[in-house]
Design a protein around this motif. Structure first.
Motif, PDB file in Angstrom:
ATOM      1  N   ASP A  27       0.868  -1.180   0.000  1.00 44.62           N
ATOM      2  CA  ASP A  27       0.000   0.000   0.000  1.00 44.62           C
ATOM      3  C   ASP A  27       0.904   1.228   0.000  1.00 44.62           C
ATOM      4  O   ASP A  27       1.636   1.464   0.965  1.00 44.62           O
ATOM      5  CB  ASP A  27      -0.896  -0.021   1.241  1.00 44.62           C
ATOM      6  CG  ASP A  27      -1.859   1.163   1.286  1.00 44.62           C
ATOM      7  OD1 ASP A  27      -1.735   2.064   0.426  1.00 44.62           O
ATOM      8  OD2 ASP A  27      -2.711   1.198   2.186  1.00 44.62           O
ATOM      9  N   LEU A  28       0.881   1.997  -1.080  1.00 44.63           N
ATOM     10  CA  LEU A  28       1.797   3.128  -1.194  1.00 44.63           C
ATOM     11  C   LEU A  28       1.588   4.167  -0.104  1.00 44.63           C
ATOM     12  O   LEU A  28       2.496   4.943   0.206  1.00 44.63           O
ATOM     13  CB  LEU A  28       1.653   3.793  -2.568  1.00 44.63           C
ATOM     14  CG  LEU A  28       2.053   2.941  -3.773  1.00 44.63           C
ATOM     15  CD1 LEU A  28       1.932   3.759  -5.059  1.00 44.63           C
ATOM     16  CD2 LEU A  28       3.466   2.413  -3.620  1.00 44.63           C
ATOM     17  N   SER A  29       0.428   4.185   0.484  1.00 48.18           N
ATOM     18  CA  SER A  29       0.151   5.194   1.507  1.00 48.18           C
ATOM     19  C   SER A  29       0.832   4.895   2.831  1.00 48.18           C
ATOM     20  O   SER A  29       0.897   5.768   3.703  1.00 48.18           O
ATOM     21  CB  SER A  29      -1.365   5.321   1.727  1.00 48.18           C
ATOM     22  OG  SER A  29      -1.887   4.118   2.272  1.00 48.18           O
ATOM     23  N   VAL A  55       8.067   7.826  -5.116  1.00 53.42           N
ATOM     24  CA  VAL A  55       6.686   7.701  -4.667  1.00 53.42           C
ATOM     25  C   VAL A  55       6.301   8.965  -3.888  1.00 53.42           C
ATOM     26  O   VAL A  55       7.034   9.417  -3.020  1.00 53.42           O
ATOM     27  CB  VAL A  55       6.510   6.449  -3.783  1.00 53.42           C
ATOM     28  CG1 VAL A  55       5.103   6.403  -3.177  1.00 53.42           C
ATOM     29  CG2 VAL A  55       6.796   5.181  -4.584  1.00 53.42           C
ATOM     30  N   GLY A  56       5.166   9.518  -4.188  1.00 61.47           N
ATOM     31  CA  GLY A  56       4.710  10.719  -3.492  1.00 61.47           C
ATOM     32  C   GLY A  56       4.919  11.983  -4.295  1.00 61.47           C
ATOM     33  O   GLY A  56       4.222  12.974  -4.080  1.00 61.47           O
ATOM     34  N   GLU A  57       5.881  11.958  -5.224  1.00 59.85           N
ATOM     35  CA  GLU A  57       6.135  13.151  -6.035  1.00 59.85           C
ATOM     36  C   GLU A  57       5.236  13.216  -7.258  1.00 59.85           C
ATOM     37  O   GLU A  57       4.944  14.292  -7.758  1.00 59.85           O
ATOM     38  CB  GLU A  57       7.605  13.200  -6.457  1.00 59.85           C
ATOM     39  CG  GLU A  57       8.551  13.483  -5.294  1.00 59.85           C
ATOM     40  CD  GLU A  57       9.956  13.809  -5.771  1.00 59.85           C
ATOM     41  OE1 GLU A  57      10.182  13.837  -7.009  1.00 59.85           O
ATOM     42  OE2 GLU A  57      10.826  14.038  -4.909  1.00 59.85           O
ATOM     43  N   VAL A  58       4.829  12.040  -7.755  1.00 61.58           N
ATOM     44  CA  VAL A  58       3.910  11.987  -8.894  1.00 61.58           C
ATOM     45  C   VAL A  58       2.845  10.944  -8.615  1.00 61.58           C
ATOM     46  O   VAL A  58       3.039  10.029  -7.807  1.00 61.58           O
ATOM     47  CB  VAL A  58       4.652  11.637 -10.212  1.00 61.58           C
ATOM     48  CG1 VAL A  58       5.637  12.716 -10.588  1.00 61.58           C
ATOM     49  CG2 VAL A  58       5.354  10.289 -10.107  1.00 61.58           C
ATOM     50  N   TYR A  59       1.726  11.066  -9.305  1.00 59.13           N
ATOM     51  CA  TYR A  59       0.670  10.075  -9.172  1.00 59.13           C
ATOM     52  C   TYR A  59       1.011   8.894 -10.069  1.00 59.13           C
ATOM     53  O   TYR A  59       1.207   9.048 -11.276  1.00 59.13           O
ATOM     54  CB  TYR A  59      -0.674  10.672  -9.586  1.00 59.13           C
ATOM     55  CG  TYR A  59      -1.811   9.675  -9.575  1.00 59.13           C
ATOM     56  CD1 TYR A  59      -2.320   9.185  -8.374  1.00 59.13           C
ATOM     57  CD2 TYR A  59      -2.346   9.203 -10.780  1.00 59.13           C
ATOM     58  CE1 TYR A  59      -3.352   8.260  -8.367  1.00 59.13           C
ATOM     59  CE2 TYR A  59      -3.383   8.281 -10.783  1.00 59.13           C
ATOM     60  CZ  TYR A  59      -3.882   7.815  -9.570  1.00 59.13           C
ATOM     61  OH  TYR A  59      -4.897   6.893  -9.560  1.00 59.13           O
ATOM     62  N   VAL A  60       1.072   7.685  -9.492  1.00 65.24           N
ATOM     63  CA  VAL A  60       1.470   6.520 -10.272  1.00 65.24           C
ATOM     64  C   VAL A  60       0.298   5.613 -10.633  1.00 65.24           C
ATOM     65  O   VAL A  60       0.428   4.764 -11.516  1.00 65.24           O
ATOM     66  CB  VAL A  60       2.555   5.701  -9.538  1.00 65.24           C
ATOM     67  CG1 VAL A  60       3.830   6.503  -9.402  1.00 65.24           C
ATOM     68  CG2 VAL A  60       2.061   5.240  -8.182  1.00 65.24           C
ATOM     69  N   GLY A  61      -0.833   5.754  -9.979  1.00 62.51           N
ATOM     70  CA  GLY A  61      -2.005   4.964 -10.336  1.00 62.51           C
ATOM     71  C   GLY A  61      -2.116   3.673  -9.546  1.00 62.51           C
ATOM     72  O   GLY A  61      -1.136   3.175  -8.973  1.00 62.51           O
ATOM     73  N   PRO A  62      -3.304   3.075  -9.535  1.00 63.99           N
ATOM     74  CA  PRO A  62      -3.568   1.889  -8.717  1.00 63.99           C
ATOM     75  C   PRO A  62      -2.859   0.632  -9.190  1.00 63.99           C
ATOM     76  O   PRO A  62      -2.761  -0.342  -8.428  1.00 63.99           O
ATOM     77  CB  PRO A  62      -5.091   1.735  -8.824  1.00 63.99           C
ATOM     78  CG  PRO A  62      -5.455   2.410 -10.110  1.00 63.99           C
ATOM     79  CD  PRO A  62      -4.508   3.562 -10.241  1.00 63.99           C
ATOM     80  N   HIS A  65       1.201  -1.652  -7.375  1.00 64.34           N
ATOM     81  CA  HIS A  65       1.026  -2.236  -6.040  1.00 64.34           C
ATOM     82  C   HIS A  65       1.902  -3.469  -5.840  1.00 64.34           C
ATOM     83  O   HIS A  65       1.850  -4.096  -4.800  1.00 64.34           O
ATOM     84  CB  HIS A  65      -0.442  -2.614  -5.804  1.00 64.34           C
ATOM     85  CG  HIS A  65      -1.001  -3.571  -6.813  1.00 64.34           C
ATOM     86  ND1 HIS A  65      -0.639  -4.892  -6.870  1.00 64.34           N
ATOM     87  CD2 HIS A  65      -1.907  -3.377  -7.820  1.00 64.34           C
ATOM     88  CE1 HIS A  65      -1.295  -5.489  -7.849  1.00 64.34           C
ATOM     89  NE2 HIS A  65      -2.063  -4.589  -8.450  1.00 64.34           N
TER      90      HIS A  65
END
Length: 392
Positions: A27-29, A55-62, A65
């Protein structure tokens, strides 16, 4: 170099019997991984991952994982002809279209041996055979795990892996050395041109050349032999023109083409699109024709040395001019009118000659490193062919 392999005790196995695709999710969060690897971060025929995203600098999408750990093998399952196999040396996350592969039992398969299986030509040939789709071909793990090959005993795996990984690491060291020499070369060019621009006249390029033209505008009819026909892809060698992978046109067509552009020894060729701004000096007396994507510039021998002009095209100043000329364009392109209007600082010929001589020493070192990289790549490929010869 030969490994002198004795394969009497090697056993035929399927990849799925000895290796598995990890399904570990993250979970990236939760902040447990800092880097992500996308398809564009993996390079063809390059085991090393040199680029990644944060991670966190750009949106990578679901789809991102799939957790991977250092030492696991990443395999791009889309567009298998791109041959994207890499070994992570850090922990991270990738999309579910990238297989994360590991040995099932280290007593059967060494993890260091696994990527060697997957970079060998028979594996890539198999992957393309079982790929699905025509526009964006892909494979499932269930397809890949059916790949069969002969697996050596553990001690032989270690001997082979140690040798091939030593070649791999030597190649990486040469790559880092080449990058360092490349930075020295760039700094030398930029410093010299910055100095001469503040001291000597700056003139339009059309006043420093006897001709600025480009090649034939229509695709020719190629033949098995004849006169070489160059496109921008042939301006790829680190310090020269690549005539080793070239197409040919009939002499009758060549004689028509050269009415528009007749490249000769001492001319400078520059890509007008595609690679955009890559320049090479013609060092051969042999005849050849060029496509419209290449411009040919004939320097005036009394004011401009070809290798000095080539250095100008390699300079940061030219790159900034290029960026301004092509910004906002859907199709990046340099027009002949842009070449003619370019402003080039012009020191005396003797100053140019001294600069070119010093630059040649640096460039020769860079060329030697490039040749060493090609040799190492060839050695690795030959050894892999010897190891996996006969795999289906």
């Amino acid at each position: 170099m030969s490994l002198k392999l004795d394969k009497r005790h090697w056993k035929k196995v399927s990849l799925g019997a000895i290796a598995a695709a990890s399904k570990e999710r993250v979970d990236l969060s939760d902040g447990s991984v800092k880097r992500f690897v996308a398809g564009e971060h993996m390079e063809t025929d390059n085991l090393q991952i040199q680029r990644w995203g944060d991670v966190g600098e750009v949106y990578v999408g679901p789809a991102f994982h799939r957790r991977f750990h250092a030492g696991q093998v990443l395999y791009g399952s889309r567009r298998t002809y791109l041959r994207k196999v890499a070994v992570a040396d850090f922990d991270g996350v990738c999309a579910n279209t990238t297989f994360v592969v590991e040995a099932k039992d280290k007593g059967v398969l060494l993890q260091d041996f696994l990527p060697l299986i997957m970079i060998a030509e028979p594996f890539h040939a198999f992957a393309m055979t079982v790929s699905k789709g025509s526009v964006n071909p892909y494979v499932n793990w269930s397809d890949i795990e059916r790949y069969e090959f002969e697996l050596p005993p553990l001690d032989e795996q270690k001997r082979i892996a140690d040798l091939l990984w030593s070649i791999e690491h030597h190649g990486r060291a040469k790559g880092r050395e080449a990058a360092s020499v490349g930075r020295v070369r760039q700094s030398f060019i930029d410093s010299f041109l910055h100095h001469v621009a503040s001291v000597y006249p700056i003139e339009r390029l059309d006043a420093l050349t006897t001709r600025i033209a480009d090649g034939v505008h229509q695709r020719p009819s190629y033949t098995e032999d004849g006169i070489p026909f160059l496109t921008v892809e042939n301006l790829t060698r680190s310090d020269g023109i690549d005539f080793g992978d070239v197409r040919y046109v009939p002499r009758s067509d060549h004689e028509v083409f050269i009415r528009r552009a007749h490249p000769e020894r001492g001319d400078v060729l520059v890509s007008k699109d595609g690679t955009l701004g890559v320049a090479r000096v013609v060092e051969t007396e042999a005849e050849f024709s060029i496509f419209v994507s290449i411009a040919v510039l004939k320097p005036r021998s009394d004011v401009l040395l070809p290798h000095y002009l080539r250095a100008y095209f390699d300079s940061g100043h030219f790159k900034s001019v290029l960026a301004a000329k092509t910004s906002g364009s859907a199709l990046k392109h340099i027009h002949l009118v842009d070449f003619r209007a370019m402003q080039v600082p012009v020191p005396p010929i003797e100053a140019q000659r001294a600069f070119v001589a010093e630059l040649g020493v640096i460039s020769a070192s860079l060329e030697a490193l490039g040749e060493e990289a090609v040799r190492l790549h060839g050695t690795k490929g030959a050894l892999l062919a010897e190891i996996f010869r006969g795999a289906n």
